[in-house]
Motif scaffolding. Sequence first.
Motif, PDB file in Angstrom:
ATOM      1  N   ASP A   1      12.300  -4.724  -6.201  1.00 22.88           N
ATOM      2  CA  ASP A   1      13.548  -4.390  -5.510  1.00 22.88           C
ATOM      3  C   ASP A   1      14.535  -5.548  -5.608  1.00 22.88           C
TER       4      ASP A   1
ATOM      5  N   SER B   1      16.098  -7.293  -3.344  1.00 21.34           N
ATOM      6  CA  SER B   1      15.876  -8.439  -2.443  1.00 21.34           C
ATOM      7  C   SER B   1      14.881  -9.418  -3.053  1.00 21.34           C
ATOM      8  N   GLU B   2      13.781  -8.865  -3.610  1.00 23.80           N
ATOM      9  CA  GLU B   2      12.787  -9.728  -4.267  1.00 23.80           C
ATOM     10  C   GLU B   2      13.399 -10.438  -5.464  1.00 23.80           C
TER      11      GLU B   2
ATOM     12  N   ALA C   1      16.556 -11.245  -5.964  1.00 23.50           N
ATOM     13  CA  ALA C   1      17.471 -12.300  -5.513  1.00 23.50           C
ATOM     14  C   ALA C   1      16.694 -13.541  -5.093  1.00 23.50           C
ATOM     15  N   GLU C   2      15.556 -13.328  -4.419  1.00 24.00           N
ATOM     16  CA  GLU C   2      14.736 -14.460  -3.969  1.00 24.00           C
ATOM     17  C   GLU C   2      14.128 -15.198  -5.160  1.00 24.00           C
TER      18      GLU C   2
ATOM     19  N   ASP D   1      21.998 -16.025  -3.434  1.00 21.03           N
ATOM     20  CA  ASP D   1      22.326 -15.481  -2.115  1.00 21.03           C
ATOM     21  C   ASP D   1      22.261 -13.952  -2.165  1.00 21.03           C
ATOM     22  N   GLU D   2      21.316 -13.379  -1.422  1.00 20.65           N
ATOM     23  CA  GLU D   2      21.111 -11.927  -1.475  1.00 20.65           C
ATOM     24  C   GLU D   2      22.340 -11.150  -1.011  1.00 20.65           C
ATOM     25  N   SER D   3      22.995 -11.625   0.056  1.00 21.96           N
ATOM     26  CA  SER D   3      24.169 -10.917   0.588  1.00 21.96           C
ATOM     27  C   SER D   3      25.297 -10.907  -0.435  1.00 21.96           C
TER      28      SER D   3
ATOM     29  N   LYS E   1      24.354  -8.562  -3.445  1.00 21.31           N
ATOM     30  CA  LYS E   1      24.532  -7.129  -3.161  1.00 21.31           C
ATOM     31  C   LYS E   1      26.004  -6.769  -2.972  1.00 21.31           C
TER      32      LYS E   1
ATOM     33  N   PHE F   1      20.244   0.336  -3.345  1.00 17.94           N
ATOM     34  CA  PHE F   1      19.548  -0.897  -2.962  1.00 17.94           C
ATOM     35  C   PHE F   1      18.104  -0.640  -2.550  1.00 17.94           C
ATOM     36  N   GLU F   2      17.786   0.607  -2.208  1.00 16.66           N
ATOM     37  CA  GLU F   2      16.429   0.940  -1.758  1.00 16.66           C
ATOM     38  C   GLU F   2      15.504   1.284  -2.920  1.00 16.66           C
TER      39      GLU F   2
END
Length: 494
Positions: A389, A391-392, A394-395, A400-402, A405, A418-419
């Motif tokens: 996904d 979020s993973e 971006a990490e 920066d995830e925000s 996105k 995003f899901e």
Amino acid sequence: MSLINISNLTFAYEGSYDNIFENASFHIDTDWKLGFTGRNGRGKTTFLNLLLGKYEHQGEITCASSITFDYFPSNVVDKSVNGIDVVDKICPNYEYWELSREMSLLEVSDEVLFRPFNTLSKGEQTKVMLSALFLKENSFLLIDEPTNHLDVRGRELVSEYLNKKKGFIIVSHDRAFLDGCIDHVLSINKNDIQIQKGDFSSWLQNKELQDNFEFSENEKLKKQVKRLSTSAKQVSEWSGKNEKTKYHTKNSGLRPDRGYLGHKSAKMMKRSKTIEGRKNEAFNEKSKLLKNIESTESLKIPHIDYKTKRLIELKNISIFYDDKNICENVSFEIANGDRINLKGKNGSGKSSILKLVKGDNINTKGNLYRGEELKISYVSQDTSELIGDLSEYAEECNIDESLFKAILRKLDFSRIQFEKDISDFSEGQKKKVLIAKSLCEKAHLYIWDEPLNYIDVISRIQIENLLLEFKPTILFVEHDIAFANKIATKVVEL
């Protein structure tokens, strides 16, 4: 001439709550050279698969029984066979001289037909498959993104070739390519599906005119609604005062003329209702506008000026793979503010040069200077390793995830997207993930390898505007002539 009729087409993927198509109705003439456009994830490839009968759907898709649909790229199961065997599989009945004629129009030698298909370049494979598909009679071709493995000359050739044909839908986001080969445009918009006669540039110009007209009308109606609201409020207040005067006041000691005041009050109430009706009409007109306006919010890039003018310099660089010389005596410099378009035929070593500049371990001869503490952001051609996904991702990339996105939202990602797992994204959406990552990275130099493959035209224009506004130092390979000509301050040709 035959017609393909689409009537009340509704379709959603299993498990999805969102319809990709909902009660869509239109028709296609099988003699058209139809360009198919729309933002990434809108359902272009899905529609081609619906024509092929791959998915169950509501509504009807009908055409003459003599018409068959054929898809490009063809599904070649065993790529170790010779090119001629691939042609035989695609089109069992043909004369060799006809195939040779089609190949010559695309400037590809018959010799490639007698080599294993997997040893051909992607561009050669594209030309062989197109040659075979156009040998088929009564076939309406569904050509999905043929330009992604073609260099500039290859795109020119295929565009000229298709211009001499008829009876196809073609998905492509290369504006110059489409202008050269289509006579109608099918567009999947935000709110509907439209067909328009003309080339891609005329469609884009008409869309801009329509959008500007709707923005203008929207502003007029906003002002009209505001003015009518004020008028309605004033009339309502006057009417209320008249009603009070009728029962509670005297004029010079005389009783008020209740009949006159009642008549005046009723007249004002009627006027108030008329104003309210006009306001509702204006609201209704306003609600019809801006439904197909595409979101084109401006993007930003956090580029950093390097401490010296020179970032990179190549002097007489030659690159080797397994002792084979890929390119030789390449010399150029990258200075602060340069936007360099690296050009060359497929196989000329463009991607290898980019990887060398990025810092990969490449077998070379010659001299390479790279500035100290140089920060580089890289966009690869390849999206095959994108999984998991957002979020993973971006990490893993330490971004920066925000912000990541937010950039994707500006590039037309819905929040539902995003899901999902990245591996389920369309190819264009995957490429946007790589670009959004790069736009999160502070860098002195951006290196982008064919960044626009699969990316829709609206997003291409957003990226063009970004690069022209912020003027980062960038080395890029891109075969979209319209983009490259706008962006490049220098051209290095291999």
